[in-house]
Design an enzyme around this catalytic site. Structure first.
Site, PDB file in Angstrom:
ATOM      1  NE  ARG A   1      32.109  88.421  -2.555  1.00 45.25           N
ATOM      2  CZ  ARG A   1      32.053  87.269  -1.903  1.00 45.25           C
ATOM      3  NH1 ARG A   1      31.486  86.228  -2.419  1.00 45.25           N
ATOM      4  NH2 ARG A   1      32.558  87.174  -0.709  1.00 45.25           N
TER       5      ARG A   1
ATOM      6  CE  LYS B   1      31.768  79.263   1.941  1.00 42.32           C
ATOM      7  NZ  LYS B   1      32.787  79.219   2.960  1.00 42.32           N
TER       8      LYS B   1
ATOM      9  CD  GLU C   1      32.023  80.392   8.279  1.00 50.02           C
ATOM     10  OE1 GLU C   1      31.776  81.427   7.642  1.00 50.02           O
ATOM     11  OE2 GLU C   1      31.322  79.976   9.217  1.00 50.02           O
TER      12      GLU C   1
HETATM   13  P1  ATP Z   1      30.458  82.406   0.628  1.00 51.66           P
HETATM   14  O1  ATP Z   1      29.448  83.465   0.476  1.00 51.66           O
HETATM   15  O2  ATP Z   1      30.487  81.497  -0.511  1.00 51.66           O
HETATM   16  O3  ATP Z   1      30.389  81.710   1.948  1.00 51.66           O
HETATM   17  P2  ATP Z   1      32.685  83.698   1.728  1.00 51.66           P
HETATM   18  O4  ATP Z   1      33.473  84.867   1.259  1.00 51.66           O
HETATM   19  O5  ATP Z   1      31.892  83.872   2.943  1.00 51.66           O
HETATM   20  O6  ATP Z   1      31.836  83.199   0.519  1.00 51.66           O
HETATM   21  P3  ATP Z   1      34.857  82.165   2.712  1.00 51.66           P
HETATM   22  O7  ATP Z   1      34.903  80.712   2.968  1.00 51.66           O
HETATM   23  O8  ATP Z   1      34.915  83.063   3.857  1.00 51.66           O
HETATM   24  O9  ATP Z   1      33.572  82.416   1.858  1.00 51.66           O
HETATM   25  O10 ATP Z   1      35.941  82.575   1.623  1.00 51.66           O
HETATM   26  C1  ATP Z   1      37.279  82.157   1.602  1.00 51.66           C
HETATM   27  C2  ATP Z   1      38.053  83.086   0.706  1.00 51.66           C
HETATM   28  O11 ATP Z   1      37.532  83.024  -0.612  1.00 51.66           O
HETATM   29  C3  ATP Z   1      37.939  84.528   1.159  1.00 51.66           C
HETATM   30  O12 ATP Z   1      39.205  85.137   1.079  1.00 51.66           O
HETATM   31  C4  ATP Z   1      36.958  85.135   0.190  1.00 51.66           C
HETATM   32  O13 ATP Z   1      37.201  86.489   0.014  1.00 51.66           O
HETATM   33  C5  ATP Z   1      37.236  84.312  -1.074  1.00 51.66           C
HETATM   34  N1  ATP Z   1      36.042  84.292  -1.916  1.00 51.66           N
HETATM   35  C6  ATP Z   1      34.807  83.863  -1.591  1.00 51.66           C
HETATM   36  N2  ATP Z   1      33.939  84.034  -2.604  1.00 51.66           N
HETATM   37  C7  ATP Z   1      34.650  84.587  -3.613  1.00 51.66           C
HETATM   38  C8  ATP Z   1      34.335  85.015  -4.940  1.00 51.66           C
HETATM   39  N3  ATP Z   1      33.093  84.906  -5.421  1.00 51.66           N
HETATM   40  N4  ATP Z   1      35.329  85.533  -5.699  1.00 51.66           N
HETATM   41  C9  ATP Z   1      36.574  85.648  -5.225  1.00 51.66           C
HETATM   42  N5  ATP Z   1      36.939  85.269  -3.994  1.00 51.66           N
HETATM   43  C10 ATP Z   1      35.996  84.751  -3.184  1.00 51.66           C
HETATM   44 MG    MG Z   2      30.976  83.116   4.492  1.00 54.44          MG
END
Ligand code: ATP
Ligand code: MG
Length: 546
Positions: free
Chosen positions: A259, A269, A34
């Site tokens: 994760r 983020k 995102e």
């Molecule tokens: P954040 O909390 O940092 O916003 P998110 O999962 O909401 O994390 P996204 O931008 O939706 O962030 O994530 C893009 C991809 O990266 C998704 O497939 C998510 O599962 C993966 N991802 C995000 N954080 C991690 C992590 N800590 N370890 C492994 N994969 C991750």
């Molecule tokens: Mg997110």
């Protein structure tokens, strides 16, 4: 050492799918960020996993922006994400935006309403939450659950046209309010949002939610294996339900993995944005941040980050990884590749009083121990600087470095003995008076000494600022900004480095002997030359704590 392209439970699943020709032997993955912030090391894990799997199976990997929350997203984030993925040396096969599917998503939503799989609800967000039930209690049907199809269709179109205010209506799937899986209790799939979208402008007054958007986007792109983190395990039933009910011809398989969580860090983020807003760090690329841009500015290489992702492997069990594991990957790489120079963080002047005035000599030192034939020349003369930490007026037991009357070796040069400590009126040590043993230029001729310290030549060393970095948080699993590590950045403003350092090369990484690995900061301002410590020579975090 396990690599993402080695075998793991995901490749086992893919192997099985390939043997049964489930997807005709195809493998097509995607990385779906995102664009609401900069990518962090957790995303790197997902990037490596998706792209390496595509590589292993001669498949494809897409970059897809999951851009359905316009208030938090921006073009700046989109660009930073593209840059970071490219920096990790991965080329996406296709680039897509969930917002490109807004028309299709809307059409599918209408289909679902027509087939009695979705309805318009006028309940407020609080009511919906209240009636959703709990893990132990079933939910309660909304008063609007049996709204006639025609009415739902009309209101949905009016919502799209902007006839209603935010929160007046939502579109919900009609599944099962008593399902043991809360995600199946008539989830909301569309809400009114009167917000301009960074790509579709004011075209839409309604935006689809993640669970509805994600599976359909995967299906539209003919993704075979949709890899996501464990918290989506309970969403898989909904993912499959939607794909089935819209009768999409493509049926991607969602697979969940653990994760990445790094100790002494936050990995979301939103929390990283808090660090920036509170001015604890100076932006997404602050070298202390666990962001890809921060690690890049700090001096990590793409290879070290990929190596780290290989080492931690892919499992189904969430666990914290120590920062030391990440630091070790770059330390090991730079030990082999970085040129050696000397630099002092806290200079203490040493006058070698028996060294002839106006004379100077050149000593030879290896550029890198792994290449025995490559040497550098260093000038040395009557005045040098050593690090304050290499001198103790009253040495503690087993202190082998310089102290009054003691002899040590200036690395690559000769032995000196401290004769006198010079102090200012306040009693601070300002200078040391030493003598040298000219015979000891030949290491076999001088006294055998236990201490060997680094130095720079006063006459031609370069004045720089050195930034030392440490853990962002003092707690392994930080709950909030309270445990922010105030010592995470230490600026050494009077540092001095050997003039063999090429200060015009912003990409070259050096080992400052006995100290650590350094790179020029790309953001130095006011003509100050700043060097970032990429990593120290040894991990001292545990000692500091205990
Ligand atoms: P954040 O909390 O940092 O916003 P998110 O999962 O909401 O994390 P996204 O931008 O939706 O962030 O994530 C893009 C991809 O990266 C998704 O497939 C998510 O599962 C993966 N991802 C995000 N954080 C991690 C992590 N800590 N370890 C492994 N994969 C991750
Ligand atoms: Mg997110």
């Amino acid at each position: 050492m396990e690599k993402p392209n080695d075998t793991n439970f995901i490749t086992n699943t893919i192997d099985k799918d390939n043997s049964t020709k489930k997807f005709g032997g195809r493998v097509h993955t995607r990385f779906p960020p995102e664009p609401n912030g900069y990518l962090h090391i957790g995303h790197a894990k997902s990037i490596c996993l998706n792209f390496e799997i595509a590589k292993k199976y001669n498949g494809k990997c897409n970059l897809r922006f999951d851009d359905t929350n316009p208030e938090k997203e921006s073009e700046e984030y989109i660009n930073s994400i593209k840059r970071d993925v490219a920096w990790l040396e991965y080329n996406w096969d296709e680039i897509h935006f969930a917002s490109d599917y807004f028309n299709e998503l809307y059409t599918y939503a209408i289909e679902l309403i027509k087939n009695n799989y979705a309805y318009i609800d006028s309940s407020s967000a609080e009511e919906i939450k209240k009636l959703r039930g709990t893990l132990t209690e079933p939910g309660i049907n909304s008063k609007d659950r049996n709204r006639p199809t025609e009415e739902s269709l009309r209101i949905f179109e009016e919502m799209r046209n902007g006839n209603y205010e935010e929160g007046e209506y939502v579109l919900r799937l009609k599944i099962d309010m008593s399902s043991s899986n809360i995600n199946m209790r008539d989830p909301v799939i569309y809400r009114i949002k009167k917000i301009r979208h960074h790509r579709t402008g004011n075209d839409w007054q309604i935006y689809p939610l993640y669970d509805f958007t994600h599976c359909i986007s995967d299906a539209q792109e003919n993704i075979t294996h949709s890899l996501c983190t464990l918290e989506f395990e309970d969403h898989r039933e909904l993912y499959d339900w939607i794909i089935e009910k819209i009768q999409h011809k493509n049926k991607p398989q969602q697979i969940e993995f653990a994760r990445l969580m790094l100790e002494n860090n936050v990995m979301s983020k939103r929390k990283l944005a808090e660090l920036i807003e509170s001015k604890n760090v100076d932006g997404w690329d602050d070298p202390r941040m666990p962001t890809i841009s921060g690690l890049r500015r700090r001096g990590f290489t793409p290879n070290s980050i990929k190596d780290f992702c290989s080492r931690i492997g892919v499992t189904k069990k969430n666990s914290f990884i120590e920062m030391g594991v990440l630091e070790n990957t770059i330390r090991e790489e730079l030990n082999l590749s970085a040129e050696r120079v000397m630099g002092v963080l806290d200079p203490l002047k040493v006058t070698i009083s028996n060294y002839p005035k106006d004379e100077e000599e050149v000593v030879k030192a290896p550029n890198n121990p792994s290449n025995k034939n490559s040497y550098r020349n260093i000038n040395i003369s009557r005045e040098v600087y050593i690090d304050r930490s290499d001198f103790m007026e009253i040495p503690e037991k087993k202190y082998f470095r310089l102290s009054p009357g003691k002899e040590v070796r200036l690395r690559h040069a000769f032995n000196i003995t401290c004769q006198k400590v010079i102090k200012n009126a306040k009693g601070d040590i300002t200078e040391l008076d030493c003598t040298y043993d000219s015979e000891s230029r030949d290491i076999n001729k001088g006294n055998k000494v236990k201490g060997m310290i680094h130095w720079v030549n006063a006459k031609d060393c370069i004045d720089v600022q050195i930034n030392l970095y440490d853990r962002l948080f003092t707690e392994a699993n930080p709950k909030g900004l309270e445990s922010f590590n105030e010592d995470s950045l230490v600026e050494k403003n009077n540092a001095k480095i050997e003039n063999n350092v090429n200060i015009d090369n912003y990409d070259k990484r050096y080992q400052f002997e006995r100290v650590g690995y350094f790179i020029r900061d790309k953001k130095s301002k006011d003509n100050i030359i700043i060097y970032n410590q990429i990593v120290s020579l040894k991990d001292t975090w545990k000692n500091k704590k205990g």
